[in-house]
Each structure stands twice: as C-alpha cells, then as structure tokens.
Design a protein around this motif. Structure first.
Motif, PDB file in Angstrom:
ATOM      1  N   TYR A  88    -107.109   6.394   8.219  1.00 39.76           N
ATOM      2  CA  TYR A  88    -108.317   5.728   8.716  1.00 39.76           C
ATOM      3  C   TYR A  88    -109.563   6.381   8.116  1.00 39.76           C
ATOM      4  N   LEU A  89    -109.581   7.706   8.091  1.00 44.00           N
ATOM      5  CA  LEU A  89    -110.722   8.417   7.521  1.00 44.00           C
ATOM      6  C   LEU A  89    -110.878   8.091   6.041  1.00 44.00           C
ATOM      7  N   PHE A  90    -109.779   8.129   5.303  1.00 39.04           N
ATOM      8  CA  PHE A  90    -109.809   7.847   3.876  1.00 39.04           C
ATOM      9  C   PHE A  90    -110.279   6.435   3.587  1.00 39.04           C
ATOM     10  N   ILE A  91    -109.701   5.455   4.296  1.00 38.25           N
ATOM     11  CA  ILE A  91    -110.072   4.044   4.081  1.00 38.25           C
ATOM     12  C   ILE A  91    -111.521   3.809   4.487  1.00 38.25           C
ATOM     13  N   SER A  92    -111.952   4.402   5.578  1.00 36.85           N
ATOM     14  CA  SER A  92    -113.332   4.241   6.039  1.00 36.85           C
ATOM     15  C   SER A  92    -114.316   4.793   5.012  1.00 36.85           C
ATOM     16  N   LEU A  93    -113.980   5.908   4.394  1.00 39.89           N
ATOM     17  CA  LEU A  93    -114.850   6.484   3.353  1.00 39.89           C
ATOM     18  C   LEU A  93    -114.890   5.604   2.113  1.00 39.89           C
ATOM     19  N   LEU A  94    -113.756   5.006   1.756  1.00 41.97           N
ATOM     20  CA  LEU A  94    -113.709   4.110   0.587  1.00 41.97           C
ATOM     21  C   LEU A  94    -114.500   2.830   0.818  1.00 41.97           C
ATOM     22  N   VAL A  95    -114.332   2.256   2.021  1.00 34.51           N
ATOM     23  CA  VAL A  95    -114.963   0.981   2.315  1.00 34.51           C
ATOM     24  C   VAL A  95    -116.478   1.146   2.489  1.00 34.51           C
ATOM     25  N   GLY A  96    -116.864   2.242   3.064  1.00 33.27           N
ATOM     26  CA  GLY A  96    -118.301   2.416   3.139  1.00 33.27           C
ATOM     27  C   GLY A  96    -118.761   2.881   4.423  1.00 33.27           C
ATOM     28  N   ASP A 129    -105.955  -0.874  27.432  1.00 33.15           N
ATOM     29  CA  ASP A 129    -107.305  -0.294  27.420  1.00 33.15           C
ATOM     30  C   ASP A 129    -107.545   0.539  26.166  1.00 33.15           C
ATOM     31  N   ILE A 130    -106.566   1.340  25.784  1.00 38.98           N
ATOM     32  CA  ILE A 130    -106.708   2.164  24.582  1.00 38.98           C
ATOM     33  C   ILE A 130    -106.823   1.272  23.352  1.00 38.98           C
ATOM     34  N   LEU A 131    -106.003   0.237  23.283  1.00 38.11           N
ATOM     35  CA  LEU A 131    -106.034  -0.675  22.148  1.00 38.11           C
ATOM     36  C   LEU A 131    -107.378  -1.403  22.055  1.00 38.11           C
ATOM     37  N   LYS A 132    -107.901  -1.877  23.189  1.00 39.55           N
ATOM     38  CA  LYS A 132    -109.207  -2.542  23.189  1.00 39.55           C
ATOM     39  C   LYS A 132    -110.288  -1.614  22.678  1.00 39.55           C
ATOM     40  N   THR A 133    -110.272  -0.374  23.131  1.00 38.57           N
ATOM     41  CA  THR A 133    -111.297   0.583  22.733  1.00 38.57           C
ATOM     42  C   THR A 133    -111.181   0.933  21.255  1.00 38.57           C
ATOM     43  N   ALA A 134    -109.956   1.023  20.764  1.00 38.32           N
ATOM     44  CA  ALA A 134    -109.763   1.374  19.359  1.00 38.32           C
ATOM     45  C   ALA A 134    -110.153   0.231  18.425  1.00 38.32           C
ATOM     46  N   LEU A 135    -109.883  -0.994  18.836  1.00 44.68           N
ATOM     47  CA  LEU A 135    -110.088  -2.124  17.936  1.00 44.68           C
ATOM     48  C   LEU A 135    -111.459  -2.779  18.038  1.00 44.68           C
ATOM     49  N   PHE A 136    -112.128  -2.649  19.166  1.00 45.93           N
ATOM     50  CA  PHE A 136    -113.383  -3.354  19.379  1.00 45.93           C
ATOM     51  C   PHE A 136    -114.482  -2.396  19.803  1.00 45.93           C
ATOM     52  N   GLU A 151    -115.719 -10.964  15.901  1.00 43.22           N
ATOM     53  CA  GLU A 151    -116.583 -10.408  14.847  1.00 43.22           C
ATOM     54  C   GLU A 151    -116.769  -8.894  14.991  1.00 43.22           C
ATOM     55  N   ASN A 152    -116.434  -8.335  16.153  1.00 47.52           N
ATOM     56  CA  ASN A 152    -116.538  -6.892  16.360  1.00 47.52           C
ATOM     57  C   ASN A 152    -115.215  -6.172  16.136  1.00 47.52           C
ATOM     58  N   LEU A 153    -114.206  -6.899  15.682  1.00 44.76           N
ATOM     59  CA  LEU A 153    -112.885  -6.327  15.460  1.00 44.76           C
ATOM     60  C   LEU A 153    -112.916  -5.353  14.294  1.00 44.76           C
ATOM     61  N   ASP A 154    -112.363  -4.181  14.491  1.00 43.09           N
ATOM     62  CA  ASP A 154    -112.229  -3.185  13.436  1.00 43.09           C
ATOM     63  C   ASP A 154    -110.939  -3.508  12.671  1.00 43.09           C
ATOM     64  N   PHE A 155    -111.070  -4.245  11.559  1.00 51.11           N
ATOM     65  CA  PHE A 155    -109.901  -4.708  10.807  1.00 51.11           C
ATOM     66  C   PHE A 155    -109.115  -3.548  10.211  1.00 51.11           C
ATOM     67  N   ILE A 156    -109.799  -2.507   9.815  1.00 53.18           N
ATOM     68  CA  ILE A 156    -109.096  -1.333   9.277  1.00 53.18           C
ATOM     69  C   ILE A 156    -108.182  -0.753  10.349  1.00 53.18           C
ATOM     70  N   MET A 157    -108.718  -0.608  11.544  1.00 50.53           N
ATOM     71  CA  MET A 157    -107.929  -0.069  12.651  1.00 50.53           C
ATOM     72  C   MET A 157    -106.764  -0.990  12.990  1.00 50.53           C
ATOM     73  N   LEU A 158    -107.003  -2.301  12.983  1.00 49.66           N
ATOM     74  CA  LEU A 158    -105.946  -3.256  13.283  1.00 49.66           C
ATOM     75  C   LEU A 158    -104.823  -3.177  12.248  1.00 49.66           C
ATOM     76  N   LEU A 159    -105.180  -3.179  10.959  1.00 48.54           N
ATOM     77  CA  LEU A 159    -104.175  -3.088   9.909  1.00 48.54           C
ATOM     78  C   LEU A 159    -103.411  -1.771   9.974  1.00 48.54           C
ATOM     79  N   LEU A 160    -104.121  -0.710  10.246  1.00 48.67           N
ATOM     80  CA  LEU A 160    -103.480   0.598  10.380  1.00 48.67           C
ATOM     81  C   LEU A 160    -102.533   0.621  11.577  1.00 48.67           C
ATOM     82  N   PHE A 161    -102.956   0.013  12.670  1.00 47.60           N
ATOM     83  CA  PHE A 161    -102.113  -0.076  13.867  1.00 47.60           C
ATOM     84  C   PHE A 161    -100.816  -0.823  13.556  1.00 47.60           C
ATOM     85  N   VAL A 162    -100.929  -1.958  12.904  1.00 50.48           N
ATOM     86  CA  VAL A 162     -99.747  -2.759  12.557  1.00 50.48           C
ATOM     87  C   VAL A 162     -98.855  -1.984  11.589  1.00 50.48           C
ATOM     88  N   PHE A 163     -99.460  -1.339  10.586  1.00 55.63           N
ATOM     89  CA  PHE A 163     -98.717  -0.553   9.603  1.00 55.63           C
ATOM     90  C   PHE A 163     -97.923   0.570  10.278  1.00 55.63           C
TER      91      PHE A 163
END
Length: 185
Positions: free
Chosen positions: A177-185, A127-134, A142-154
């Motif tokens: 996550y905050l830093f990458i989100s600010l860079l990406v937009g 449940d936590i993973l679903k909420t964090a990623l989607f 198409e609603n997948l948060d790729f930044i969150m997914l990559l960060l999770f795997v990392f």
C-alpha cells in the motif's frame, strides 16, 4: 477520570464474549463514541498495533488507550478494568460448570452464545473494512480507496490459495500500500 476509564474497560471485559474481534465494537463504542478518547482513525491504528503485539486485543487496547489518556496509571486502570470481569466470570462459571456439567441446560446455554459471538465479529470486520476503504464521514463510491480495495482482494485471494503466514501478509500489504501510494501520487 481513572475510575471512568476502569469502568469503561470493565464493561468491555464484561460484555465481550468470544475473544478480541468480538470486543472491537464494544471498545470502539467506549473509546471513540462514548468518551472521545480516540478518533476513528486512531482507533484503527490501535487495532493494528493490538494485533501485532503479543497478547489479547482487548487487553492490548486497554493498555494503549489507558497510556494515551492517563499515562501509566491509566494503563493499569484500563487493563485491570478489562481483566477483572474475566476473573469473576471464569471463577463463577468454573464453580457451576464443575457442579452441573452433565446437565443439558448448561450445554444449551453455551450453544446459544455462539451465534452472538459470530455476529459481533462480523460487525467488527464490516466496521474495519468501511474505515479502510472509505472516508469514514462519506461512504460513497467516489470516496472509495481503490488501491486499498484491490490490495484487500489480492491479499484475500493469497490467504485462500496459500498457507502463508498472516503476519507476513499484513506486513506485505502494508508495504505494498505504501509503495503503490507513493507511485500513484
């Protein structure tokens, strides 16, 4: 309403075997689904705060929700509701355990509880993973948060390969996550 809050967290305390992570689905059911005291995004924040503060997750959650809903009296009612079953159960079990600890039946009962606890922890993690990623309302690729997914795997790889402190890794992942989100937009 304080009685409803007490009863809700009494149920959490009564039926959550196996610690805080096993209690998360029950807390979510009572707080988000049944009573609507928090939204799912607020519930995820509650989990984060409850993990970062000292003490058991269920009690921290009870205190947080109680305060949010009814202030100090709500925090007291929810926390008492959460711990009262433990006092009753532990007192009763300790009496019977000391009296019958050598019986195989007692050991078998405790052995049967383990798989249930593991499945509850697994369900909470999913449940936590679903909420964090989607977006919780639309679980689609198409609603997948790729930044969150990559960060999770990392972070998962770092946890498996090193002995770094989990609190440090939680803070690191939040800042990344905050830093990458600010860079990406």
């Amino acid at each position: 309403m304080l009685l409803k809050l007490f009863i809700s967290f009494f149920k959490v305390g009564l039926f959550s075997f196996g610690g805080g992570y096993a209690a998360l689905p029950l807390i979510q059911e009572e707080v988000v689904n049944a009573n609507g005291w928090l939204k799912i995004s607020e519930f995820n924040n509650l989990i984060t705060i409850s993990q970062m503060t000292p003490g058991p997750i269920a009690i921290n959650s009870a205190s947080f929700v109680g305060t949010r809903v009814f202030g100090l009296s709500g925090a007291i009612a929810a926390t008492l509701g959460c711990v009262t079953p433990s006092f009753i159960i532990v007192g009763t079990i300790s009496y019977f355990y000391t009296k019958y600890k050598n019986l195989d039946t007692m050991q078998n009962v405790l052995g049967f509880l383990r798989p249930a606890v593991v499945s509850m922890i697994f369900a909470a993690g999913i449940d936590i993973l679903k909420t964090a990623l989607f977006d919780i309302n639309r679980i689609r690729l198409e609603n997948l948060d790729f930044i969150m997914l990559l960060l999770f795997v990392f972070i998962l790889i770092i946890i498996r390969k090193t002995k770094l402190d989990p609190i440090f890794l939680m803070l690191l992942s939040g800042f990344l996550y905050l830093f990458i989100s600010l860079l990406v937009g």
